[in-house]
Design a protein around this motif. Structure first.
Motif, PDB file in Angstrom:
ATOM      1  N   ALA A 103      -6.111  11.498   5.976  1.00  0.00           N
ATOM      2  CA  ALA A 103      -7.264  10.696   5.559  1.00  0.00           C
ATOM      3  C   ALA A 103      -7.999  11.301   4.373  1.00  0.00           C
ATOM      4  CB  ALA A 103      -8.215  10.494   6.742  1.00  0.00           C
ATOM      5  N   SER A 104      -7.249  11.675   3.343  1.00  0.00           N
ATOM      6  CA  SER A 104      -7.913  12.246   2.171  1.00  0.00           C
ATOM      7  C   SER A 104      -8.664  11.153   1.411  1.00  0.00           C
ATOM      8  CB  SER A 104      -6.889  12.928   1.259  1.00  0.00           C
ATOM      9  OG  SER A 104      -5.969  11.997   0.750  1.00  0.00           O
ATOM     10  N   PRO A 105      -9.869  11.455   0.938  1.00  0.00           N
ATOM     11  CA  PRO A 105     -10.691  10.447   0.265  1.00  0.00           C
ATOM     12  C   PRO A 105     -10.369  10.345  -1.219  1.00  0.00           C
ATOM     13  CG  PRO A 105     -11.937  12.463   0.476  1.00  0.00           C
ATOM     14  CD  PRO A 105     -10.591  12.731   1.096  1.00  0.00           C
ATOM     15  N   THR A 106      -9.110  10.049  -1.533  1.00  0.00           N
ATOM     16  CA  THR A 106      -8.703   9.947  -2.934  1.00  0.00           C
ATOM     17  C   THR A 106      -8.124   8.570  -3.206  1.00  0.00           C
ATOM     18  OG1 THR A 106      -6.397  10.654  -2.646  1.00  0.00           O
ATOM     19  CG2 THR A 106      -8.060  12.404  -2.851  1.00  0.00           C
ATOM     20  N   GLU A 107      -7.942   8.281  -4.459  1.00  0.00           N
ATOM     21  CA  GLU A 107      -7.378   6.997  -4.865  1.00  0.00           C
ATOM     22  C   GLU A 107      -5.884   6.893  -4.557  1.00  0.00           C
ATOM     23  OE1 GLU A 107      -8.854   4.198  -6.407  1.00  0.00           O
ATOM     24  OE2 GLU A 107     -10.644   5.193  -5.658  1.00  0.00           O
ATOM     25  N   VAL A 108      -5.243   8.036  -4.268  1.00  0.00           N
ATOM     26  CA  VAL A 108      -3.789   8.027  -4.058  1.00  0.00           C
ATOM     27  C   VAL A 108      -3.392   8.109  -2.590  1.00  0.00           C
ATOM     28  CG1 VAL A 108      -3.330   9.008  -6.338  1.00  0.00           C
ATOM     29  CG2 VAL A 108      -3.638  10.545  -4.384  1.00  0.00           C
ATOM     30  N   GLU A 317      -1.612  -6.151  -4.027  1.00  0.00           N
ATOM     31  CA  GLU A 317      -2.925  -6.082  -3.379  1.00  0.00           C
ATOM     32  C   GLU A 317      -3.528  -4.686  -3.536  1.00  0.00           C
ATOM     33  OE1 GLU A 317      -2.128  -7.159   0.636  1.00  0.00           O
ATOM     34  OE2 GLU A 317      -1.967  -9.322   0.223  1.00  0.00           O
ATOM     35  N   ILE A 318      -2.707  -3.673  -3.359  1.00  0.00           N
ATOM     36  CA  ILE A 318      -3.180  -2.293  -3.517  1.00  0.00           C
ATOM     37  C   ILE A 318      -3.546  -2.033  -4.976  1.00  0.00           C
ATOM     38  CG2 ILE A 318      -2.539   0.148  -3.361  1.00  0.00           C
ATOM     39  CD1 ILE A 318      -3.032  -1.227  -0.646  1.00  0.00           C
ATOM     40  N   ALA A 319      -2.741  -2.504  -5.898  1.00  0.00           N
ATOM     41  CA  ALA A 319      -3.000  -2.284  -7.328  1.00  0.00           C
ATOM     42  C   ALA A 319      -4.331  -2.880  -7.761  1.00  0.00           C
ATOM     43  CB  ALA A 319      -1.859  -2.871  -8.156  1.00  0.00           C
ATOM     44  N   ALA A 320      -4.731  -3.956  -7.120  1.00  0.00           N
ATOM     45  CA  ALA A 320      -5.981  -4.632  -7.485  1.00  0.00           C
ATOM     46  C   ALA A 320      -7.217  -3.852  -7.042  1.00  0.00           C
ATOM     47  CB  ALA A 320      -6.000  -6.035  -6.882  1.00  0.00           C
ATOM     48  N   GLU A 321      -7.035  -2.818  -6.233  1.00  0.00           N
ATOM     49  CA  GLU A 321      -8.174  -2.108  -5.666  1.00  0.00           C
ATOM     50  C   GLU A 321      -8.824  -1.120  -6.636  1.00  0.00           C
ATOM     51  OE1 GLU A 321      -6.692  -2.318  -0.984  1.00  0.00           O
ATOM     52  OE2 GLU A 321      -6.790  -0.382  -2.014  1.00  0.00           O
ATOM     53  N   SER A 322      -8.051  -0.581  -7.596  1.00  0.00           N
ATOM     54  CA  SER A 322      -8.631   0.363  -8.563  1.00  0.00           C
ATOM     55  C   SER A 322      -7.653   0.602  -9.710  1.00  0.00           C
ATOM     56  CB  SER A 322      -8.955   1.696  -7.883  1.00  0.00           C
ATOM     57  OG  SER A 322      -7.779   2.453  -7.682  1.00  0.00           O
ATOM     58  N   PRO A 323      -8.156   1.065 -10.868  1.00  0.00           N
ATOM     59  CA  PRO A 323      -7.280   1.370 -11.997  1.00  0.00           C
ATOM     60  C   PRO A 323      -6.246   2.458 -11.682  1.00  0.00           C
ATOM     61  CG  PRO A 323      -9.547   1.179 -12.739  1.00  0.00           C
ATOM     62  CD  PRO A 323      -9.581   1.158 -11.234  1.00  0.00           C
ATOM     63  N   THR A 324      -6.642   3.469 -10.904  1.00  0.00           N
ATOM     64  CA  THR A 324      -5.700   4.536 -10.556  1.00  0.00           C
ATOM     65  C   THR A 324      -4.580   4.005  -9.682  1.00  0.00           C
ATOM     66  OG1 THR A 324      -7.415   6.236 -10.712  1.00  0.00           O
ATOM     67  CG2 THR A 324      -5.445   6.790  -9.446  1.00  0.00           C
ATOM     68  N   LYS A 325      -4.926   3.195  -8.695  1.00  0.00           N
ATOM     69  CA  LYS A 325      -3.903   2.608  -7.824  1.00  0.00           C
ATOM     70  C   LYS A 325      -2.981   1.693  -8.634  1.00  0.00           C
ATOM     71  CE  LYS A 325      -6.643   2.888  -3.600  1.00  0.00           C
ATOM     72  NZ  LYS A 325      -7.382   2.163  -2.554  1.00  0.00           N
ATOM     73  N   VAL A 328      -0.447   3.857 -10.427  1.00  0.00           N
ATOM     74  CA  VAL A 328       0.614   4.354  -9.546  1.00  0.00           C
ATOM     75  C   VAL A 328       1.592   3.238  -9.214  1.00  0.00           C
ATOM     76  CG1 VAL A 328       1.132   5.331  -7.277  1.00  0.00           C
ATOM     77  CG2 VAL A 328      -0.831   6.175  -8.568  1.00  0.00           C
ATOM     78  N   VAL A 329       1.088   2.055  -8.900  1.00  0.00           N
ATOM     79  CA  VAL A 329       1.965   0.922  -8.583  1.00  0.00           C
ATOM     80  C   VAL A 329       2.842   0.585  -9.780  1.00  0.00           C
ATOM     81  CG1 VAL A 329       2.028  -1.554  -8.096  1.00  0.00           C
ATOM     82  CG2 VAL A 329       0.516  -0.054  -6.777  1.00  0.00           C
ATOM     83  N   LYS A 334       8.162   0.437 -12.256  1.00  0.00           N
ATOM     84  CA  LYS A 334       9.044   0.818 -13.368  1.00  0.00           C
ATOM     85  C   LYS A 334      10.236   1.619 -12.868  1.00  0.00           C
ATOM     86  CE  LYS A 334       9.155   3.446 -17.691  1.00  0.00           C
ATOM     87  NZ  LYS A 334       8.394   4.338 -18.612  1.00  0.00           N
ATOM     88  N   TYR A 335       9.961   2.571 -11.980  1.00  0.00           N
ATOM     89  CA  TYR A 335      11.030   3.405 -11.442  1.00  0.00           C
ATOM     90  C   TYR A 335      12.062   2.566 -10.699  1.00  0.00           C
ATOM     91  CZ  TYR A 335      13.545   6.792  -8.618  1.00  0.00           C
ATOM     92  OH  TYR A 335      14.539   7.507  -8.013  1.00  0.00           O
ATOM     93  N   ASN A 336      11.581   1.710  -9.807  1.00  0.00           N
ATOM     94  CA  ASN A 336      12.508   0.893  -9.024  1.00  0.00           C
ATOM     95  C   ASN A 336      13.275  -0.081  -9.908  1.00  0.00           C
ATOM     96  OD1 ASN A 336      12.388   1.161  -5.828  1.00  0.00           O
ATOM     97  ND2 ASN A 336      10.375   1.703  -6.626  1.00  0.00           N
ATOM     98  N   SER A 337      12.652  -0.588 -10.939  1.00  0.00           N
ATOM     99  CA  SER A 337      13.346  -1.464 -11.881  1.00  0.00           C
ATOM    100  C   SER A 337      14.473  -0.712 -12.584  1.00  0.00           C
ATOM    101  CB  SER A 337      12.361  -2.016 -12.902  1.00  0.00           C
ATOM    102  OG  SER A 337      13.032  -2.773 -13.893  1.00  0.00           O
TER     103      SER A 337
END
Length: 349
Positions: A103-108, A317-325, A328-329, A334-337
């Motif tokens: 439960a770390s309080p970070t964006e990641v 949905e996760i990407a919409a929560e913050s610029p950092t998220k 990461v998304v 890109k990697y999976n593509s």
């Protein structure tokens, strides 16, 4: 000549004295009390024998008395969900866990543990961190909250081990399952009921009927920790090919270490990640083929595609929560593509 001899003799005595002082000083340095750290892992004793203890033992031996890490198992000092806060405060010096469980309080945090379908194979995680930029993002996010992110690695995949067979998505409905926060949040749309319990209570909870299943690991871990003894079926479909887990330390304690001990810690932890990659990978195949405790079941690919499609929606949905998220998304996409375009042997579908 007499004066010259006296000068040489005195100079020689001084040299010997200086050398003697240096020789006598060394044991005093080596004899100082070692730096002592307390580290807690998310793993119980049986699992820790593979995923952390051997490498902490090796570090302590290699440190030659300069540093000693005392290892504690899951929930031994604090509950797993409180690991981050305890480390941040300095109650614990270092932690082995995923971001999600502690439960770390970070964006990641949401990407630790099992972010659905972000990784298909164990090598995906170290490549994402070391070649696609996740390492720098994690280091920056944890530095903001006074924690050093030391090292990330790939661990086991996420499968369901259950009492009753799972052969369709319908069979998942209403099943009370011990799993990770993000995995539970994602799978709840398919009727799964996520349950949070202390790690050491899982086996008993399966026996008493409090749980219907476990979605925490692959089959290697099911056999290693005893969960294969209290479940009957193993679902071959997974929601992640590899857990993203890390080693962390209190930033002040990390900064106090001499550079050579930082390097030794990094090497020990990277060795732990490497061991886990081949130990899990080999075990997953061997126990599917030769294991005698769990019957394998599968949900047909065309039906399971609904879960994979839902993951793409979840990512957005996760990407919409913050610029950092969102960053990461985008990296994960890109990697999976790239892996899909690369084709065999990188991706088979």
């Amino acid at each position: 000549m007499t004066n010259r001899r006296e000068f040489i003799k005195k100079a020689g005595i001084g040299t010997v004295a200086a050398a003697g002082a240096s020789t006598l000083a060394a044991p005093a340095v080596l004899g100082q009390a070692p730096i002592k750290w307390r580290m807690q892992t998310y793993a119980g004793p049986a699992l820790a024998e593979h995923v952390i203890k051997p490498h902490i033992d090796m570090f302590n031996q290699a440190a030659q008395g300069q540093m000693e890490i005392e290892l504690f198992f899951a929930d031994q000092l604090v509950p797993t969900g409180e690991l981050f806060r305890a480390m941040q405060r300095g109650t614990i010096d270092a932690v082995q866990s995923d971001d999600d469980s502690m439960a770390s309080p970070t964006e990641v945090t949401v990407f630790g543990g099992y972010f659905p379908f972000a990784s298909r194979y164990s090598l995906d995680v170290p490549v994402l961190f070391n070649q696609y930029g996740l390492k720098e993002i994690w280091e920056e996010e944890y530095a903001k909250v006074g924690v050093k992110h030391i090292s990330a690695g790939a661990w086991d995949p996420c499968h369901f081990a259950t009492k009753d067979p799972i052969r369709s998505l319908e069979d998942l409905k209403g099943k009370r399952v011990f799993t990770f926060p993000t995995a539970g949040r994602f799978m709840s749309q398919f009727g799964v009921v996520p349950v949070t319990l202390p790690w050491e209570d899982i086996e008993v909870a399966m026996q008493t009927g409090e749980l219907d299943g476990i979605a925490w690991s692959g089959i290697t871990e099911d056999y290693t920790v005893g969960w294969a003894d209290v479940t009957n079926y193993f679902l071959t479909n997974n929601i992640s090919g590899a857990w993203a887990g890390s080693f962390f330390a209190n930033m002040d304690r990390w900064n106090e270490l001499p550079d050579h001990l930082k390097v030794m810690l990094q090497l020990a932890m990277d060795a732990s990640h490497y061991y886990r990659q081949w130990w899990y990978w080999g075990g997953e195949a061997d126990l599917r083929v030769n294991g005698t405790k769990l019957e394998l079941t599968s949900i047909p690919d065309e039906e399971w595609q609904q879960v994979e499609d839902a993951a793409m929606v979840f990512w957005d949905e996760i990407a919409a929560e913050s610029p950092t998220k969102a960053k990461v998304v985008e990296i994960i996409k890109k990697y999976n593509s790239n892996m899909q375009k690369a084709g065999r042997p990188y991706r088979y579908t």
